[in-house]
Design a protein around this motif. Sequence first.
Motif, PDB file in Angstrom:
ATOM      1  N   ASP A 119      17.512 -44.302  20.127  1.00 48.95           N
ATOM      2  CA  ASP A 119      16.753 -45.061  19.649  1.00 48.95           C
ATOM      3  C   ASP A 119      15.528 -43.854  19.386  1.00 48.95           C
ATOM      4  N   HIS A 146      10.911 -45.103  12.943  1.00 54.00           N
ATOM      5  CA  HIS A 146      12.124 -45.240  13.816  1.00 54.00           C
ATOM      6  C   HIS A 146      13.338 -45.281  13.313  1.00 54.00           C
ATOM      7  N   ALA A 147      14.490 -44.711  14.134  1.00 54.68           N
ATOM      8  CA  ALA A 147      15.639 -44.763  13.536  1.00 54.68           C
ATOM      9  C   ALA A 147      16.508 -45.072  14.594  1.00 54.68           C
ATOM     10  N   ARG A 148      17.502 -45.871  14.744  1.00 54.79           N
ATOM     11  CA  ARG A 148      18.622 -45.786  15.651  1.00 54.79           C
ATOM     12  C   ARG A 148      20.071 -45.165  15.242  1.00 54.79           C
ATOM     13  N   PRO A 192      21.882 -47.365  11.407  1.00 55.50           N
ATOM     14  CA  PRO A 192      21.874 -48.759  10.702  1.00 55.50           C
ATOM     15  C   PRO A 192      20.343 -48.944  10.337  1.00 55.50           C
ATOM     16  N   THR A 193      19.254 -48.585  11.056  1.00 59.37           N
ATOM     17  CA  THR A 193      17.857 -48.748  10.474  1.00 59.37           C
ATOM     18  C   THR A 193      17.276 -47.526  10.668  1.00 59.37           C
ATOM     19  N   THR A 243      12.987 -46.796   9.303  1.00 59.00           N
ATOM     20  CA  THR A 243      11.800 -47.463   9.214  1.00 59.00           C
ATOM     21  C   THR A 243      10.818 -46.279   9.203  1.00 59.00           C
ATOM     22  N   ALA A 259      12.380 -47.877   4.234  1.00 52.04           N
ATOM     23  CA  ALA A 259      13.366 -48.651   5.048  1.00 52.04           C
ATOM     24  C   ALA A 259      14.655 -48.108   4.321  1.00 52.04           C
ATOM     25  N   SER A 274      19.247 -46.521   5.683  1.00 56.22           N
ATOM     26  CA  SER A 274      20.174 -46.699   6.629  1.00 56.22           C
ATOM     27  C   SER A 274      21.046 -45.288   6.273  1.00 56.22           C
TER      28      SER A 274
END
Length: 233
Positions: free
Chosen positions: A101, A118-120, A133-134, A136, A145, A147
């Motif tokens: 993360d 933020h990114a995962r 997948p995310t 933002t 937003a 992916s």
Amino acid sequence: QADATLDAEGLPEDLAAVLPRTARELIEDIGVEVDGSVRGRNLRLDIERPPGDDRLATDFTGTVFASRARADAGVALTEIDGRLDIETRTLTGRPAEFTIDVSADRLRAADVRMSDAHARFRQGETPGSVLVPTITGAIHGGRLAGSAQVLPPEGADGTEGEARRYWLDAQLSRVRTAPLLRDLGMGDDRDDESWSEAGDTSRGVLDASLSLHASAGDPGSRVGRGSDAGQRI
């Protein structure tokens, strides 16, 4: 079991060494570099043999803070100040599992100022692939937003000269157009020291979507498309 902390200038090789191979290769492929400090906290390495299993399991967890980091994941990312929360698990004979993360107080994406990003990252279904997948973040009073997906080289055999491929889909909502254009070098010059120019609505706001794909280490391979209010751009 081993616990440690880390204080260094630049990205130390020892930190990358404890990550799964897919994560290490991703860091190398997108050219992650850190010009400032790197601090690791609550770093823990566990090696155990699960009950009833002859294979070894290696777990690594920890939080890493970095300043003035940069990378190129199809889009140039610079001036990154943030943290990484890392969880990895490697079981002998099986593909590694990992979740990273990333949280950045501020960064530039293709020179565009971004905050609260933020990114995962996690392992994909295909060996050697990575899913994001995310994604933002805040951009000049609006939001981004999206992916992404990172695929292994063509043929997945690591042949020299082949490169990982990236796909990114993102949506922009209510982003102030004037400061966005300034970041991209297409607007009027203004001596504004603020990272977010949310108050500048002189050229309206932008709602848009974009898609981008590229090969690692090859800026000329970038191909993208987008739309603004239903019009292709």
